[in-house]
Motif scaffolding. Structure first.
Motif, PDB file in Angstrom:
ATOM      1  N   PRO A  73      -7.133   1.752  -6.025  1.00 20.75           N
ATOM      2  CA  PRO A  73      -7.315   2.708  -4.868  1.00 20.75           C
ATOM      3  C   PRO A  73      -8.345   2.353  -4.039  1.00 20.75           C
ATOM      4  O   PRO A  73      -9.459   1.671  -4.222  1.00 20.75           O
ATOM      5  N   ASP A  74      -8.350   2.770  -2.690  1.00 17.47           N
ATOM      6  CA  ASP A  74      -9.329   2.509  -1.741  1.00 17.47           C
ATOM      7  C   ASP A  74     -10.362   3.893  -1.888  1.00 17.47           C
ATOM      8  O   ASP A  74     -10.362   4.660  -0.831  1.00 17.47           O
ATOM      9  N   PHE A  75     -11.328   3.836  -2.431  1.00 22.84           N
ATOM     10  CA  PHE A  75     -12.180   5.066  -2.942  1.00 22.84           C
ATOM     11  C   PHE A  75     -12.887   5.394  -1.665  1.00 22.84           C
ATOM     12  O   PHE A  75     -13.218   6.418  -1.372  1.00 22.84           O
ATOM     13  N   ASP A  89      -1.633  11.387  -1.233  1.00 24.91           N
ATOM     14  CA  ASP A  89      -2.522  12.622  -0.247  1.00 24.91           C
ATOM     15  C   ASP A  89      -3.347  11.694   0.863  1.00 24.91           C
ATOM     16  O   ASP A  89      -2.736  10.883   1.625  1.00 24.91           O
ATOM     17  N   ASP A  90      -4.729  11.721   0.749  1.00 31.13           N
ATOM     18  CA  ASP A  90      -5.574  11.225   1.806  1.00 31.13           C
ATOM     19  C   ASP A  90      -5.980   9.522   1.158  1.00 31.13           C
ATOM     20  O   ASP A  90      -6.788   8.884   1.756  1.00 31.13           O
ATOM     21  N   LEU A  91      -5.582   9.315  -0.101  1.00 30.27           N
ATOM     22  CA  LEU A  91      -5.935   7.983  -0.582  1.00 30.27           C
ATOM     23  C   LEU A  91      -4.825   6.905  -0.546  1.00 30.27           C
ATOM     24  O   LEU A  91      -3.870   6.984  -1.062  1.00 30.27           O
ATOM     25  N   SER A  92      -5.367   5.852   0.130  1.00 30.19           N
ATOM     26  CA  SER A  92      -4.519   4.584   0.169  1.00 30.19           C
ATOM     27  C   SER A  92      -4.672   3.789  -1.212  1.00 30.19           C
ATOM     28  O   SER A  92      -5.695   3.461  -1.808  1.00 30.19           O
ATOM     29  N   ARG A 152       0.689   9.240 -10.368  1.00 33.05           N
ATOM     30  CA  ARG A 152       1.568   8.271  -9.754  1.00 33.05           C
ATOM     31  C   ARG A 152       2.098   7.115 -10.720  1.00 33.05           C
ATOM     32  O   ARG A 152       3.310   6.967 -10.880  1.00 33.05           O
ATOM     33  N   LEU A 153       1.246   6.445 -11.401  1.00 32.27           N
ATOM     34  CA  LEU A 153       1.825   5.249 -12.314  1.00 32.27           C
ATOM     35  C   LEU A 153       2.579   6.014 -13.499  1.00 32.27           C
ATOM     36  O   LEU A 153       3.700   5.305 -13.760  1.00 32.27           O
ATOM     37  N   ILE A 154       2.173   7.218 -13.831  1.00 28.37           N
ATOM     38  CA  ILE A 154       3.116   7.807 -14.977  1.00 28.37           C
ATOM     39  C   ILE A 154       4.371   8.241 -14.412  1.00 28.37           C
ATOM     40  O   ILE A 154       5.521   7.871 -15.292  1.00 28.37           O
ATOM     41  N   SER A 155       4.395   8.560 -13.137  1.00 29.17           N
ATOM     42  CA  SER A 155       5.848   8.919 -12.700  1.00 29.17           C
ATOM     43  C   SER A 155       6.489   7.955 -12.611  1.00 29.17           C
ATOM     44  O   SER A 155       8.031   7.901 -12.457  1.00 29.17           O
ATOM     45  N   ASP A 156       5.971   6.610 -12.390  1.00 36.51           N
ATOM     46  CA  ASP A 156       6.856   5.424 -12.419  1.00 36.51           C
ATOM     47  C   ASP A 156       7.420   4.732 -13.507  1.00 36.51           C
ATOM     48  O   ASP A 156       7.821   3.764 -13.552  1.00 36.51           O
ATOM     49  N   PHE A 174       0.914  -1.134  -0.069  1.00 30.95           N
ATOM     50  CA  PHE A 174      -0.047   0.034  -0.080  1.00 30.95           C
ATOM     51  C   PHE A 174       0.932   1.262   0.304  1.00 30.95           C
ATOM     52  O   PHE A 174       1.810   1.363   0.477  1.00 30.95           O
ATOM     53  N   GLU A 175       0.317   2.345  -0.784  1.00 29.34           N
ATOM     54  CA  GLU A 175       1.068   3.495  -0.804  1.00 29.34           C
ATOM     55  C   GLU A 175       0.027   4.663  -0.674  1.00 29.34           C
ATOM     56  O   GLU A 175      -1.121   4.261  -1.137  1.00 29.34           O
TER      57      GLU A 175
END
Length: 244
Positions: free
Chosen positions: A74-76, A27-30, A118-122, A23-24
Motif C-alpha cells: 500500500p502507498d501509505f 478508496d483513496d489508497l493506491s 481486498r485480499l480476502i475477497s480475492d 496498481f489498484e
C-alpha cells in the motif's frame, strides 16, 4: 519515536527498475499488487520512508515470483514520501515529527484492514507482513490481533526492545551493522508461546536499507544479500503462514 542515525542520513539510490505488478485503488489508497491473484497466501509489505521506490517494487516482485505469494504494498503516504533531499542532521526533528504523524499506527492500521479485506475477497486466507525500517514497528503491531500469522522485520529503524512485548506471532528479524543489538528483543520473543519459531539473522556486512530504497542492485554483494533476505522471508512465511 526512536529512529536510528543511518535512517536519517542515508539517501535512497537511483534505480531504473520497471515494476512487474499493477496498481489498484481501494478508496483513496493506491496499492501495488504482484503475484497470483488467486493465491491462498498473501504478504503485505510496509515500505520505508521513501515510499514506492523501485527497489521496494523489486523486492515485492521477487518475493511474489519466488514463492507464489500474492504481494501487496500500500502507498501509505499517498504519493508524498519523505523528501530524499532532507537527510541532513538538522532535518532529523522534522523527519521524526513527520513519521509520527503520517506513519502512526492509527493511520496504518486502517489502511492494512482495507488491503486485507481486498485480499480476502480475492481468495487469500493466510497472511504475512514485511516491514522495512520504520515499517518494522508497524509490522510488529499488526500481529497483535491475529491478522497476520508472521512478520519479517528488515533493517528496522524505529524498533525498541519494548516492542517485542506487542508481538503475537512469529518474528523474523534481519538487522544490519547499522542497527542496535537485538539480543534483549529476541529474549522477550523467546519467552512467548511461539518463541521457538522466531529467527534472528544479523547481516553485519550490510547497511541500513540494503533491501529497500537504499539498496544498490548494481553491487553484486548487495544483490546477493538482498536475495538472501528475500529467501529467508519467503521460507519463514512458508513455515508459519501456510500452516495457519
Amino acid at each position: 519515536m526512536y529512529v536510528n542515525k543511518a535512517c536519517c542520513s542515508l539517501p535512497p539510490v537511483v534505480s531504473n527498475y520497471t515494476p512487474k505488478g499493477t496498481f489498484e485503488q481501494i478508496d483513496d489508497l493506491s496499492v501495488y499488487f504482484v503475484g497470483p491473484k488467486d493465491a491462498k497466501e498473501s504478504v503485505v509489505v510496509i515500505y520505508d520512508i521513501f515510499g514506492l521506490h523501485p527497489n521496494t517494487h523489486q523486492f515485492c516482485d521477487i518475493l511474489g515470483e519466488m514463492f507464489n505469494f500474492r504481494v501487496a504494498m500500500p502507498d501509505f503516504f499517498r504519493g508524498k514520501p519523505w523528501d530524499h533531499n532532507k537527510m541532513k542532521p538538522e532535518d532529523r526533528p522534522a523527519l521524526m515529527e513527520w513519521v509520527g504523524s503520517v506513519g502512526n499506527w492509527d493511520n496504518i492500521k486502517v489502511d492494512l484492514e482495507k488491503v486485507k479485506e481486498r485480499l480476502i475477497s480475492d481468495g487469500s486466507v493466510n497472511f504475512g507482513i514485511v516491514g522495512f525500517c520504520w515499517g518494522a514497528k508497524m509490522a510488529v503491531l499488526a500481529t497483535r490481533d491475529g491478522s497476520f500469522a508472521a512478520a519479517s522485520l528488515i533493517h528496522p529503524s524505529a524498533l525498541v526492545t519494548e516492542d517485542a512485548e506487542f508481538a503475537e506471532a512469529p518474528i523474523l528479524l534481519i538487522p544490519t551493522k547499522d542497527e542496535p543489538d537485538f539480543t534483549e528483543f529476541m529474549n522477550i520473543l523467546r519467552k512467548k508461546p511461539f518463541g521457538d519459531k522466531c529467527q534472528h539473522h544479523r547481516f553485519e556486512d550490510m547497511f541500513h536499507g540494503f533491501a529497500g530504497a537504499r539498496g544498490d542492485y548494481t553491487n553484486a554483494q548487495n544483490v546477493k544479500r538482498a536475495t538472501e533476505a528475500i529467501q529467508l522471508t519467503g521460507d519463514f512465511f512458508n513455515s508459519h503462514v501456510h500452516s495457519n
